[in-house]
Scaffold this motif. Structure first.
Motif, mmCIF file in Angstrom:
data_model
loop_
_atom_site.group_PDB
_atom_site.id
_atom_site.type_symbol
_atom_site.label_atom_id
_atom_site.label_comp_id
_atom_site.label_asym_id
_atom_site.label_seq_id
_atom_site.Cartn_x
_atom_site.Cartn_y
_atom_site.Cartn_z
ATOM 1 N N ARG A 27 -26.411 2.443 -109.560
ATOM 2 C CA ARG A 27 -26.467 2.699 -108.120
ATOM 3 C C ARG A 27 -25.964 1.475 -107.343
ATOM 4 N N LYS A 38 -16.767 -0.866 -96.453
ATOM 5 C CA LYS A 38 -17.270 -1.161 -95.094
ATOM 6 C C LYS A 38 -16.651 -2.443 -94.570
ATOM 7 N N ILE A 45 -23.231 -2.689 -91.919
ATOM 8 C CA ILE A 45 -23.839 -2.492 -93.243
ATOM 9 C C ILE A 45 -24.986 -1.476 -93.169
ATOM 10 N N GLN A 83 -28.814 -3.045 -99.137
ATOM 11 C CA GLN A 83 -28.278 -3.707 -97.942
ATOM 12 C C GLN A 83 -28.093 -5.194 -98.220
HETATM 13 C C1 LIG Z 1 -24.980 2.173 -99.439
HETATM 14 C C2 LIG Z 1 -24.908 2.190 -98.106
HETATM 15 O O1 LIG Z 1 -25.387 1.124 -97.299
HETATM 16 C C3 LIG Z 1 -26.730 0.952 -96.920
HETATM 17 C C4 LIG Z 1 -27.587 1.266 -98.057
HETATM 18 C C5 LIG Z 1 -27.885 2.569 -98.327
HETATM 19 C C6 LIG Z 1 -28.368 2.993 -99.672
HETATM 20 O O2 LIG Z 1 -28.721 2.114 -100.463
HETATM 21 O O3 LIG Z 1 -28.345 4.182 -99.964
HETATM 22 C C7 LIG Z 1 -27.690 3.520 -97.322
HETATM 23 C C8 LIG Z 1 -27.237 3.201 -96.088
HETATM 24 C C9 LIG Z 1 -26.957 1.811 -95.673
HETATM 25 O O4 LIG Z 1 -28.010 1.314 -94.908
HETATM 26 C C10 LIG Z 1 -24.241 3.297 -97.401
HETATM 27 O O5 LIG Z 1 -23.951 3.136 -96.210
HETATM 28 O O6 LIG Z 1 -24.006 4.331 -98.024
#
Ligand SMILES: C=C(O[C@@H]1C=C(C(=O)O)C=C[C@H]1O)C(=O)O
Length: 362
Positions: A27, A38, A45, A83
C-alpha cells in the motif's frame, strides 16, 4: 495442552502479521506513486474527501468483530502515516530537514563547510601568463588554496572583454599545478561543461545563470563540485530551488554563494543580504560563501563586510585580487591589489576569523 493451543494461535498471528506487513508495504508503495504524481501536478498531499470515501466504504464492508469506530481509527492511522511518507518525499534534497548534517564539499582535498572558513581569491578574469604567474605567487604567499579566475565572462555589454575561453581555463590550470592550488571558474554554456571539467576543480554557476536550468542540469550530471551564486534579483527560495536542480541530478557537492542583490541602494554595487547566510545555513545543509567583491563593489568596506559574513556563519568568503587592478580587463575598480589583499588577509587572521598562516620552513 492449552499451552500448545496458545502457541499455535500465536504462530498463526505471526503469519498474519507478516501478511499485513506485506500489504502495508504494498500500500505504501502505491501511496508513494500517488505522492509523486501529486508533486508533479502540484496537488495538495492531504485529501480529506478521498479519505472519507475510503472510510465509508470500509465501514460498509466491515465484517466485524471490530466496531466501525475502531476500523475508522485504524485506517485513519494508516492514512496519516501515508501522508507522512508523501511529505517525506517532498522535502527538497538540499533541505536541512532532509539531511540534518552539514554537507562538507571537498575540492581537491580542500574542505568547504567543515567548520574552518576558507578564502577563495583570484582575479576577475584570467588575462595573461604574466598576470597568472604573479597571482600564483601571491596566492601561495597568502596560503590561498582555492583560486578563482574567469575565462567565460558574462558581461553586461557585448563590447566588454568576454574572457579567454578554454585558453583561459588552461592558463588557470597551469598556474594551479605550478603553485599547488585548486581552481574554480565560471561556465556559462551547458555544452562547455564537459570540456571545463578537464581543467577546473570546481565549476561556478554565476549570478546571471542561476536560473539557466539547462546549465544547472548539466553541472548536476557531473560529480564535480559546484559554486552556485545567487541571482541578481533572486529570492532565497529561488536560489534553493536552483541548488535542487543540481542535487536532483545526483550532484550534491554544491556550495551556495551570496553575492548581493539588486535594491534601490546606490552606495554599494549590490546590497549584501547578510541575513541570507544564516537563513541558507538553516534551510539547507549546504556550505555558504559570501562574495565580498561583487556584493560591495568597493574596496574600502570589504574588510568589515568580510568579518560580518564570517560572524553570521559563512563558511568562507570570495574576493577578487589582481596584480594591477587599474589595468584589469574586468572589474578594474573593485579588485584588490596585492598590498591591499595582504592587509585584508592579515586583518582577518589577526581577528581570529580565519586560521593563521602555516609557514613552511627549510
Ligand atoms: C494516498 C493519498 O494521499 C493521502 C493518503 C491517503 C491514503 O493513505 O489513502 C488518502 C488521501 C490523502 O490524504 C491519496 O490522495 O490517494
Amino acid at each position: 495442552m492449552a499451552e500448545d493451543r496458545l502457541k499455535d494461535l500465536r504462530s498463526e498471528l505471526d503469519v498474519i502479521n507478516l501478511e499485513l506487513l506485506q500489504l502495508l508495504s504494498k500500500r505504501a508503495d502505491v501511496v508513494q506513486r500517488i505522492g509523486h504524481l501529486k508533486q508533479t501536478r502540484g496537488v495538495a498531499i492531504f485529501d480529506p474527501e478521498r479519505e472519507k470515501q475510503q472510510l465509508d466504504r470500509l465501514v460498509e464492508e466491515n465484517p466485524g468483530p471490530f466496531p466501525d469506530s475502531t476500523i475508522r481509527h485504524l485506517f485513519k492511522q494508516i492514512f496519516q502515516a501515508s501522508q507522512g511518507l508523501q511529505e517525506e518525499q517532498r522535502k527538497l534534497l538540499v533541505s536541512r530537514q532532509r539531511n540534518h548534517e552539514d554537507t562538507v564539499v571537498t575540492v581537491r582535498g580542500i574542505k568547504i563547510g567543515g567548520g574552518v572558513p576558507i578564502v577563495v581569491g583570484g582575479p576577475c578574469s584570467v588575462e595573461t601568463d604574466d598576470q597568472m604567474e604573479k597571482i600564483g605567487q601571491e596566492m601561495q604567499v597568502q596560503g590561498i588554496q582555492l583560486v578563482r579566475g574567469g575565462a567565460f565572462k558574462p558581461r553586461t555589454s557585448p563590447y566588454d572583454f568576454q574572457g579567454l575561453g578554454e585558453k583561459g581555463l588552461r592558463m588557470l590550470r597551469d598556474t594551479a599545478r605550478k603553485y599547488g592550488f585548486a581552481t574554480v571558474s565560471e561556465i556559462v554554456n551547458p555544452a562547455d561543461v564537459e570540456m571545463a571539467i578537464q581543467y577546473v576543480d570546481m565549476i561556478q554557476v554565476g549570478a546571471r545563470n542561476m536560473q539557466n536550468f539547462e546549465l544547472l542540469k548539466a553541472v548536476g550530471n557531473t560529480r564535480v563540485p559546484v559554486l552556485l551564486k545567487r541571482g541578481l534579483s533572486a529570492t532565497i527560495e529561488e536560489l534553493i530551488y536552483a541548488a535542487e536542480y543540481i542535487a536532483a541530478r545526483g550532484n550534491e557537492q554544491i556550495v551556495l554563494c551570496e553575492r548581493g542583490i539588486r535594491t534601490y541602494e546606490k552606495a554599494t554595487r549590490n546590497t549584501l543580504d547578510i541575513s541570507a547566510v544564516p537563513i541558507l545555513k538553516q534551510e539547507t545543509h549546504l556550505p555558504v560563501l559570501v562574495d565580498v567583491t561583487h556584493s560591495t563593489g568597493r574596496k574600502d568596506i570589504m574588510l568589515p563586510v568580510a568579518k560580518a559574513a564570517l560572524a553570521v556563519g559563512a563558511d568562507g568568503i570570495m574576493v577578487e585580487v589582481h596584480p594591477e587592478p587599474q589595468v584589469a580587463l574586468s572589474d578594474a575598480k573593485q579588485q584588490l591589489n596585492f598590498a591591499e589583499f595582504d592587509h585584508f588577509m592579515e586583518s582577518l587572521r589577526s581577528s581570529g576569523m580565519i586560521p593563521a598562516l602555516v609557514t613552511t620552513h627549510g
